[in-house]
Design a protein around this motif. Sequence first.
Motif, PDB file in Angstrom:
ATOM      1  N   PRO A 109       0.798  -1.235  -0.222  1.00  0.00           N
ATOM      2  CA  PRO A 109       0.052   0.082  -0.187  1.00  0.00           C
ATOM      3  C   PRO A 109       0.684   1.215  -0.225  1.00  0.00           C
ATOM      4  CG  PRO A 109      -0.814  -1.644   1.556  1.00  0.00           C
ATOM      5  CD  PRO A 109       0.339  -2.175   0.888  1.00  0.00           C
ATOM      6  N   ALA A 110       1.864   1.334   0.607  1.00  0.00           N
ATOM      7  CA  ALA A 110       2.998   2.772   0.689  1.00  0.00           C
ATOM      8  C   ALA A 110       3.529   2.834  -0.454  1.00  0.00           C
ATOM      9  CB  ALA A 110       4.012   2.219   1.803  1.00  0.00           C
ATOM     10  N   GLU A 111       3.847   1.587  -1.243  1.00  0.00           N
ATOM     11  CA  GLU A 111       4.403   1.694  -2.528  1.00  0.00           C
ATOM     12  C   GLU A 111       3.432   2.224  -3.627  1.00  0.00           C
ATOM     13  OE1 GLU A 111       5.495  -1.687  -4.640  1.00  0.00           O
ATOM     14  OE2 GLU A 111       7.185  -0.734  -5.896  1.00  0.00           O
ATOM     15  N   ARG A 112       2.032   1.788  -3.597  1.00  0.00           N
ATOM     16  CA  ARG A 112       1.208   2.428  -4.381  1.00  0.00           C
ATOM     17  C   ARG A 112       0.776   3.859  -4.291  1.00  0.00           C
ATOM     18  NH1 ARG A 112       2.205  -0.559  -8.016  1.00  0.00           N
ATOM     19  NH2 ARG A 112       0.955   1.148  -8.825  1.00  0.00           N
ATOM     20  N   ALA A 113       0.551   4.238  -2.894  1.00  0.00           N
ATOM     21  CA  ALA A 113       0.320   5.603  -2.533  1.00  0.00           C
ATOM     22  C   ALA A 113       1.481   6.634  -2.892  1.00  0.00           C
ATOM     23  CB  ALA A 113      -0.088   5.787  -1.147  1.00  0.00           C
ATOM     24  N   ALA A 114       2.757   6.132  -2.603  1.00  0.00           N
ATOM     25  CA  ALA A 114       3.686   6.890  -2.831  1.00  0.00           C
ATOM     26  C   ALA A 114       3.954   7.061  -4.350  1.00  0.00           C
ATOM     27  CB  ALA A 114       5.176   6.201  -2.290  1.00  0.00           C
ATOM     28  N   ILE A 115       3.876   6.230  -5.320  1.00  0.00           N
ATOM     29  CA  ILE A 115       3.847   6.227  -6.576  1.00  0.00           C
ATOM     30  C   ILE A 115       2.902   7.159  -7.129  1.00  0.00           C
ATOM     31  CG2 ILE A 115       3.586   5.153  -8.835  1.00  0.00           C
ATOM     32  CD1 ILE A 115       4.804   2.568  -7.577  1.00  0.00           C
ATOM     33  N   ALA A 116       1.673   7.306  -6.636  1.00  0.00           N
ATOM     34  CA  ALA A 116       0.417   8.278  -7.020  1.00  0.00           C
ATOM     35  C   ALA A 116       0.971   9.375  -6.663  1.00  0.00           C
ATOM     36  CB  ALA A 116      -0.798   7.726  -6.228  1.00  0.00           C
ATOM     37  N   ALA A 117       1.515   9.845  -5.284  1.00  0.00           N
ATOM     38  CA  ALA A 117       1.904  11.193  -4.983  1.00  0.00           C
ATOM     39  C   ALA A 117       3.058  11.688  -5.803  1.00  0.00           C
ATOM     40  CB  ALA A 117       2.313  11.083  -3.868  1.00  0.00           C
ATOM     41  N   LEU A 118       3.970  10.758  -6.201  1.00  0.00           N
ATOM     42  CA  LEU A 118       5.146  11.193  -7.067  1.00  0.00           C
ATOM     43  C   LEU A 118       4.763  11.669  -8.430  1.00  0.00           C
ATOM     44  CD1 LEU A 118       7.767   8.558  -5.462  1.00  0.00           C
ATOM     45  CD2 LEU A 118       8.063  11.202  -5.655  1.00  0.00           C
ATOM     46  N   GLU A 119       3.717  10.949  -8.946  1.00  0.00           N
ATOM     47  CA  GLU A 119       3.151  10.963 -10.312  1.00  0.00           C
ATOM     48  C   GLU A 119       2.404  12.309 -10.335  1.00  0.00           C
ATOM     49  OE1 GLU A 119       2.076   6.915 -11.512  1.00  0.00           O
ATOM     50  OE2 GLU A 119       4.233   6.567 -12.028  1.00  0.00           O
ATOM     51  N   SER A 120       1.469  12.372  -9.448  1.00  0.00           N
ATOM     52  CA  SER A 120       0.404  13.317  -9.736  1.00  0.00           C
ATOM     53  C   SER A 120       0.178  14.496  -8.670  1.00  0.00           C
ATOM     54  CB  SER A 120      -0.855  12.404  -9.708  1.00  0.00           C
ATOM     55  OG  SER A 120      -0.966  11.457 -10.346  1.00  0.00           O
ATOM     56  N   ASP A 121       0.869  14.577  -7.526  1.00  0.00           N
ATOM     57  CA  ASP A 121       1.031  15.497  -6.343  1.00  0.00           C
ATOM     58  C   ASP A 121       1.994  16.391  -6.428  1.00  0.00           C
ATOM     59  OD1 ASP A 121      -1.739  14.718  -5.769  1.00  0.00           O
ATOM     60  OD2 ASP A 121      -1.012  12.938  -4.548  1.00  0.00           O
ATOM     61  N   ARG A 122       2.999  16.430  -7.307  1.00  0.00           N
ATOM     62  CA  ARG A 122       4.263  17.468  -7.121  1.00  0.00           C
ATOM     63  C   ARG A 122       3.565  18.745  -7.080  1.00  0.00           C
ATOM     64  NH1 ARG A 122       8.915  15.225 -11.071  1.00  0.00           N
ATOM     65  NH2 ARG A 122       8.154  12.969 -10.804  1.00  0.00           N
ATOM     66  N   ALA A 123       2.602  19.185  -7.965  1.00  0.00           N
ATOM     67  CA  ALA A 123       2.227  20.700  -7.627  1.00  0.00           C
ATOM     68  C   ALA A 123       1.619  20.893  -6.324  1.00  0.00           C
ATOM     69  CB  ALA A 123       1.362  20.960  -8.889  1.00  0.00           C
ATOM     70  N   TRP A 124       0.794  19.900  -5.864  1.00  0.00           N
ATOM     71  CA  TRP A 124       0.191  20.048  -4.391  1.00  0.00           C
ATOM     72  C   TRP A 124       1.509  20.256  -3.457  1.00  0.00           C
ATOM     73  CZ3 TRP A 124       0.727  17.411   0.385  1.00  0.00           C
ATOM     74  CH2 TRP A 124      -0.500  17.701   1.122  1.00  0.00           C
ATOM     75  N   VAL A 125       2.282  19.217  -3.559  1.00  0.00           N
ATOM     76  CA  VAL A 125       3.530  19.440  -2.630  1.00  0.00           C
ATOM     77  C   VAL A 125       4.100  20.670  -2.911  1.00  0.00           C
ATOM     78  CG1 VAL A 125       5.943  18.371  -2.185  1.00  0.00           C
ATOM     79  CG2 VAL A 125       3.772  16.798  -2.459  1.00  0.00           C
ATOM     80  N   GLY A 126       4.368  21.209  -4.077  1.00  0.00           N
ATOM     81  CA  GLY A 126       5.201  22.403  -4.257  1.00  0.00           C
ATOM     82  C   GLY A 126       4.515  23.451  -3.716  1.00  0.00           C
ATOM     83  N   ALA A 127       3.279  23.534  -3.775  1.00  0.00           N
ATOM     84  CA  ALA A 127       2.172  24.836  -3.297  1.00  0.00           C
ATOM     85  C   ALA A 127       2.319  24.698  -1.815  1.00  0.00           C
ATOM     86  CB  ALA A 127       0.958  24.592  -3.608  1.00  0.00           C
ATOM     87  N   HIS A 128       2.406  23.710  -1.177  1.00  0.00           N
ATOM     88  CA  HIS A 128       2.585  23.613   0.371  1.00  0.00           C
ATOM     89  C   HIS A 128       3.879  23.828   0.728  1.00  0.00           C
ATOM     90  CE1 HIS A 128      -1.733  23.178   0.835  1.00  0.00           C
ATOM     91  NE2 HIS A 128      -1.614  21.829   0.280  1.00  0.00           N
ATOM     92  N   VAL A 129       4.815  23.361   0.061  1.00  0.00           N
ATOM     93  CA  VAL A 129       6.274  24.054   0.507  1.00  0.00           C
ATOM     94  C   VAL A 129       6.409  25.347   0.495  1.00  0.00           C
ATOM     95  CG1 VAL A 129       8.598  23.835  -0.441  1.00  0.00           C
ATOM     96  CG2 VAL A 129       7.396  21.833  -0.128  1.00  0.00           C
ATOM     97  N   ALA A 130       5.821  25.900  -0.739  1.00  0.00           N
ATOM     98  CA  ALA A 130       5.776  27.444  -0.961  1.00  0.00           C
ATOM     99  C   ALA A 130       5.311  28.272   0.244  1.00  0.00           C
ATOM    100  CB  ALA A 130       5.376  27.895  -2.064  1.00  0.00           C
ATOM    101  N   GLU A 131       4.198  27.585   0.571  1.00  0.00           N
ATOM    102  CA  GLU A 131       3.415  28.115   1.831  1.00  0.00           C
ATOM    103  C   GLU A 131       4.200  28.204   3.160  1.00  0.00           C
ATOM    104  OE1 GLU A 131      -0.860  27.044   1.898  1.00  0.00           O
ATOM    105  OE2 GLU A 131      -1.332  28.000   3.657  1.00  0.00           O
ATOM    106  N   VAL A 132       4.666  26.744   3.416  1.00  0.00           N
ATOM    107  CA  VAL A 132       5.671  26.715   4.558  1.00  0.00           C
ATOM    108  C   VAL A 132       6.865  27.863   4.509  1.00  0.00           C
ATOM    109  CG1 VAL A 132       7.484  25.180   5.625  1.00  0.00           C
ATOM    110  CG2 VAL A 132       5.043  24.078   4.884  1.00  0.00           C
TER     111      VAL A 132
END
Length: 358
Positions: free
Chosen positions: A253-276
């Motif tokens: 399960p960790a592998e599946r979710a991590a792949i999904a985040a790496l492939e599709s959530d980079r913009a989400w991560v980037g926006a929250h990093v900028a906010e931090v």
Amino acid sequence: MSPIPDSGRDTLAFARASYRALGLYDPLREPCEVDLSDNTNLFGVPPSAGRALAELAGPAVTRYPAVYARELKRALADYAGVAPEAVVTGCGSDDVLDSAIRAFSEPGDTIAFADPTFAMLPVFARMNGLVARTVPFRADGDVDADALLATGARVTYLCSPNNPTGAACSAATIARVVDGAAGVVIVDEAYIEFAAPHASLAALAPRRANLLVARTLSKAFGLAGLRVGYAVGAPPLVADVEKSRGPYKVSGPAERAAIAALESDRAWVGAHVAEVVANRARFATALRDAGRTVAPSDANFVLVRVADAAAAAAAMRARGVAVRPFPGLTGVGDAVRITIGPWPMMERALAALTEADQ
Ligand code: PMP
């Protein structure tokens, strides 16, 4: 009567001698309304990872995961800008660091690192039978490359940005250590997403014989509960870490979710990093305006000097805000480490700190 007679022997007699003084990892984990104690992502789960987890059932749960997480390596390699053969994964970067330390040393060898740094380093050293040599930071806040090199250590650990102080090592210092070290240098980039763009050494690591860069999805990616860490380095180094790590460390399960985040959530991560990053500057300014000493930070936390760390953390907790106390840090004194999250949480932290540490 029990089929196995009680021998009356002392259970403690079976313990490995070097483990006797070793405690269990014990940060205070009682639930708290606003938890700013562990440098995780306080903006929630990356949406694609959340969907992947919600859909999980069947093979990802009933079957063993990939032995060495091949698909996840591909996604991590793409994110880090390296080839999949240059990546090793693990059950959190804790596992990767521990495996790497073991892979490149024998019991009795020396591991060198700056003090203060990630609290697990002395523990990993002891767990692997190593002698820990610590080196204070220089007066200008950078790591003391000469002092680290003078130890002749078999493994050298650099944390950049450093936990708990927050600052990244200068590029020149890291280069000097990697170039001059007798053994492998592990650069822990758990917080690299919050540092200056292009500060990471990951893309360069596969072309250096003795450099391993450890990273994690626990911080910027908001997946600490899944336990996914990785390291990047020359394929032979990475293969040795994999030997010492063992098979099946990242769950399906960790592998599946991590792949999904790496492939599709980079913009989400980037926006929250900028906010931090924006909130970090705003929070540090508010603290300094209030006359407080705040260490410069390239991470998603700040270290704030207080009169009594344990008392301040307890008083903040009583006001619903959890922070991590650091009593008597070398070169710093008493301090609390506060994770940066959404601004309303930081306002709560400011108010609680003001009341807790006058
Ligand atoms: N390295 C550093 C510097 C950290 O602060 C932490 C977590 N506190 C880790 C590694 C381990 O993180 P994880 O095992 O969740 O990847």
